[in-house]
Design a protein around this motif. Structure first.
Motif, PDB file in Angstrom:
ATOM      1  N   TRP A  59      84.377  45.287  -1.450  1.00 39.40           N
ATOM      2  CA  TRP A  59      83.001  45.623  -1.805  1.00 39.40           C
ATOM      3  C   TRP A  59      82.728  45.235  -3.257  1.00 39.40           C
ATOM      4  O   TRP A  59      81.659  44.738  -3.585  1.00 39.40           O
ATOM      5  N   ALA A  60      83.710  45.422  -4.127  1.00 38.11           N
ATOM      6  CA  ALA A  60      83.558  45.054  -5.539  1.00 38.11           C
ATOM      7  C   ALA A  60      83.298  43.557  -5.674  1.00 38.11           C
ATOM      8  O   ALA A  60      82.378  43.135  -6.396  1.00 38.11           O
ATOM      9  N   ASP A  61      84.063  42.738  -4.987  1.00 40.56           N
ATOM     10  CA  ASP A  61      83.901  41.289  -4.995  1.00 40.56           C
ATOM     11  C   ASP A  61      82.543  40.906  -4.407  1.00 40.56           C
ATOM     12  O   ASP A  61      81.782  40.124  -4.988  1.00 40.56           O
ATOM     13  N   PHE A  62      82.215  41.454  -3.258  1.00 39.42           N
ATOM     14  CA  PHE A  62      80.969  41.142  -2.546  1.00 39.42           C
ATOM     15  C   PHE A  62      79.744  41.510  -3.380  1.00 39.42           C
ATOM     16  O   PHE A  62      78.835  40.697  -3.558  1.00 39.42           O
ATOM     17  N   SER A  63      79.728  42.713  -3.923  1.00 39.00           N
ATOM     18  CA  SER A  63      78.555  43.165  -4.675  1.00 39.00           C
ATOM     19  C   SER A  63      78.371  42.389  -5.968  1.00 39.00           C
ATOM     20  O   SER A  63      77.245  42.238  -6.456  1.00 39.00           O
ATOM     21  N   ALA A  64      79.453  41.863  -6.530  1.00 45.75           N
ATOM     22  CA  ALA A  64      79.368  41.090  -7.772  1.00 45.75           C
ATOM     23  C   ALA A  64      79.075  39.606  -7.532  1.00 45.75           C
ATOM     24  O   ALA A  64      78.440  38.968  -8.368  1.00 45.75           O
ATOM     25  N   ASN A  65      79.513  39.068  -6.391  1.00 49.02           N
ATOM     26  CA  ASN A  65      79.498  37.617  -6.223  1.00 49.02           C
ATOM     27  C   ASN A  65      78.675  37.076  -5.060  1.00 49.02           C
ATOM     28  O   ASN A  65      78.387  35.875  -5.027  1.00 49.02           O
ATOM     29  N   ALA A  66      78.315  37.900  -4.102  1.00 53.84           N
ATOM     30  CA  ALA A  66      77.510  37.419  -2.971  1.00 53.84           C
ATOM     31  C   ALA A  66      76.058  37.230  -3.413  1.00 53.84           C
ATOM     32  O   ALA A  66      75.592  37.886  -4.345  1.00 53.84           O
ATOM     33  N   SER A  67      75.365  36.350  -2.724  1.00 49.51           N
ATOM     34  CA  SER A  67      73.942  36.154  -3.006  1.00 49.51           C
ATOM     35  C   SER A  67      73.149  37.349  -2.483  1.00 49.51           C
ATOM     36  O   SER A  67      73.629  38.110  -1.627  1.00 49.51           O
ATOM     37  N   ALA A  68      71.954  37.503  -2.982  1.00 51.58           N
ATOM     38  CA  ALA A  68      71.084  38.588  -2.501  1.00 51.58           C
ATOM     39  C   ALA A  68      70.856  38.450  -1.001  1.00 51.58           C
ATOM     40  O   ALA A  68      70.815  39.452  -0.270  1.00 51.58           O
ATOM     41  N   GLU A  69      70.740  37.222  -0.523  1.00 51.85           N
ATOM     42  CA  GLU A  69      70.534  36.978   0.908  1.00 51.85           C
ATOM     43  C   GLU A  69      71.750  37.427   1.725  1.00 51.85           C
ATOM     44  O   GLU A  69      71.610  38.052   2.781  1.00 51.85           O
ATOM     45  N   GLU A  70      72.959  37.132   1.225  1.00 52.77           N
ATOM     46  CA  GLU A  70      74.178  37.565   1.925  1.00 52.77           C
ATOM     47  C   GLU A  70      74.277  39.084   1.961  1.00 52.77           C
ATOM     48  O   GLU A  70      74.638  39.668   2.993  1.00 52.77           O
ATOM     49  N   ILE A  71      73.989  39.723   0.842  1.00 52.10           N
ATOM     50  CA  ILE A  71      74.071  41.184   0.770  1.00 52.10           C
ATOM     51  C   ILE A  71      73.079  41.816   1.730  1.00 52.10           C
ATOM     52  O   ILE A  71      73.433  42.695   2.520  1.00 52.10           O
ATOM     53  N   ALA A  72      71.832  41.358   1.685  1.00 57.37           N
ATOM     54  CA  ALA A  72      70.809  41.916   2.579  1.00 57.37           C
ATOM     55  C   ALA A  72      71.180  41.682   4.039  1.00 57.37           C
ATOM     56  O   ALA A  72      71.070  42.592   4.869  1.00 57.37           O
ATOM     57  N   GLY A  73      71.648  40.484   4.361  1.00 53.92           N
ATOM     58  CA  GLY A  73      72.016  40.182   5.740  1.00 53.92           C
ATOM     59  C   GLY A  73      73.159  41.033   6.244  1.00 53.92           C
ATOM     60  O   GLY A  73      73.143  41.511   7.384  1.00 53.92           O
ATOM     61  N   PHE A  74      74.161  41.254   5.390  1.00 55.77           N
ATOM     62  CA  PHE A  74      75.305  42.061   5.791  1.00 55.77           C
ATOM     63  C   PHE A  74      74.906  43.520   5.986  1.00 55.77           C
ATOM     64  O   PHE A  74      75.257  44.140   6.997  1.00 55.77           O
ATOM     65  N   VAL A  75      74.169  44.076   5.032  1.00 59.47           N
ATOM     66  CA  VAL A  75      73.749  45.477   5.148  1.00 59.47           C
ATOM     67  C   VAL A  75      72.870  45.667   6.392  1.00 59.47           C
ATOM     68  O   VAL A  75      73.027  46.643   7.131  1.00 59.47           O
ATOM     69  N   ARG A  76      71.981  44.735   6.635  1.00 55.65           N
ATOM     70  CA  ARG A  76      71.146  44.816   7.852  1.00 55.65           C
ATOM     71  C   ARG A  76      72.002  44.738   9.108  1.00 55.65           C
ATOM     72  O   ARG A  76      71.736  45.424  10.098  1.00 55.65           O
ATOM     73  N   ALA A  77      73.022  43.893   9.089  1.00 58.88           N
ATOM     74  CA  ALA A  77      73.903  43.773  10.251  1.00 58.88           C
ATOM     75  C   ALA A  77      74.602  45.092  10.558  1.00 58.88           C
ATOM     76  O   ALA A  77      74.703  45.489  11.727  1.00 58.88           O
ATOM     77  N   VAL A  78      75.076  45.792   9.530  1.00 52.78           N
ATOM     78  CA  VAL A  78      75.723  47.093   9.738  1.00 52.78           C
ATOM     79  C   VAL A  78      74.742  48.043  10.426  1.00 52.78           C
ATOM     80  O   VAL A  78      75.081  48.706  11.410  1.00 52.78           O
ATOM     81  N   GLY A  79      73.511  48.094   9.939  1.00 52.71           N
ATOM     82  CA  GLY A  79      72.495  48.945  10.563  1.00 52.71           C
ATOM     83  C   GLY A  79      72.170  48.514  11.981  1.00 52.71           C
ATOM     84  O   GLY A  79      72.005  49.354  12.876  1.00 52.71           O
ATOM     85  N   ASP A  80      72.072  47.199  12.208  1.00 52.80           N
ATOM     86  CA  ASP A  80      71.788  46.692  13.560  1.00 52.80           C
ATOM     87  C   ASP A  80      72.871  47.111  14.539  1.00 52.80           C
ATOM     88  O   ASP A  80      72.586  47.530  15.663  1.00 52.80           O
ATOM     89  N   VAL A  81      74.131  47.002  14.123  1.00 55.83           N
ATOM     90  CA  VAL A  81      75.237  47.382  15.004  1.00 55.83           C
ATOM     91  C   VAL A  81      75.155  48.867  15.348  1.00 55.83           C
ATOM     92  O   VAL A  81      75.286  49.249  16.513  1.00 55.83           O
ATOM     93  N   ALA A  82      74.922  49.707  14.362  1.00 59.12           N
ATOM     94  CA  ALA A  82      74.827  51.153  14.626  1.00 59.12           C
ATOM     95  C   ALA A  82      73.689  51.450  15.602  1.00 59.12           C
ATOM     96  O   ALA A  82      73.860  52.251  16.534  1.00 59.12           O
ATOM     97  N   ARG A  83      72.550  50.793  15.418  1.00 58.23           N
ATOM     98  CA  ARG A  83      71.432  51.006  16.354  1.00 58.23           C
ATOM     99  C   ARG A  83      71.767  50.497  17.747  1.00 58.23           C
ATOM    100  O   ARG A  83      71.529  51.185  18.746  1.00 58.23           O
ATOM    101  N   GLN A  84      72.329  49.307  17.838  1.00 58.05           N
ATOM    102  CA  GLN A  84      72.667  48.723  19.140  1.00 58.05           C
ATOM    103  C   GLN A  84      73.686  49.567  19.902  1.00 58.05           C
ATOM    104  O   GLN A  84      73.670  49.602  21.134  1.00 58.05           O
TER     105      GLN A  84
END
Length: 125
Positions: A59-84
């Motif tokens: 998470w430290a690496d991801f939050s420091a180095n991923a693009s805003a698009e990658e972060i948003a997409g990943f966080v949305r994916a976690v929520g999508d999986v929980a809903r599905q």
């Protein structure tokens, strides 16, 4: 053995191999930003791992180095999986182990989604 969350990314780790299709998984979700699959050693009736498709150790690496698009997409994916998976009600738990004290065992960021029963206290006393 827990890993150092600041180590360089190892493209030979098991989750990298799963992403490349070299090791099979019981996939439940995939998009440009994330892959989700059932844990092979479930700790709850429903135990799914969600990993980013990019090469991030923690998470430290991801939050420091991923693009805003990658972060948003990943966080949305976690929520999508929980809903599905029908977990929003009655509820579920997210867990990301980071580094040695967090007992991270695979050097690729992953979020555990636990559900399907009352999960009890957050941390043992």
């Amino acid at each position: 053995m827990p890993i150092d969350a600041t180590q360089p990314y190892d493209p030979g780790n098991i989750f990298a191999k799963i992403l490349r299709g070299e090791i099979p998984c019981r996939e439940v979700y995939r998009d440009d930003w994330a892959l989700a699959f059932h844990d092979i050693n479930p700790q709850a009736p429903l135990h799914i791992l969600v990993i980013p498709t990019g090469p991030y150790v923690s998470w430290a690496d991801f939050s420091a180095n991923a693009s805003a698009e990658e972060i948003a997409g990943f966080v949305r994916a976690v929520g999508d999986v929980a809903r599905q998976q029908g977990l929003v009600e009655p509820g579920y738990r997210l867990l990301a182990n980071i580094g040695q004290h967090g007992h991270q065992e695979v050097p690729h960021l992953h979020v555990h989604i636990f559900g399907g029963r009352q999960l009890g206290a957050m941390l043992p006393r």
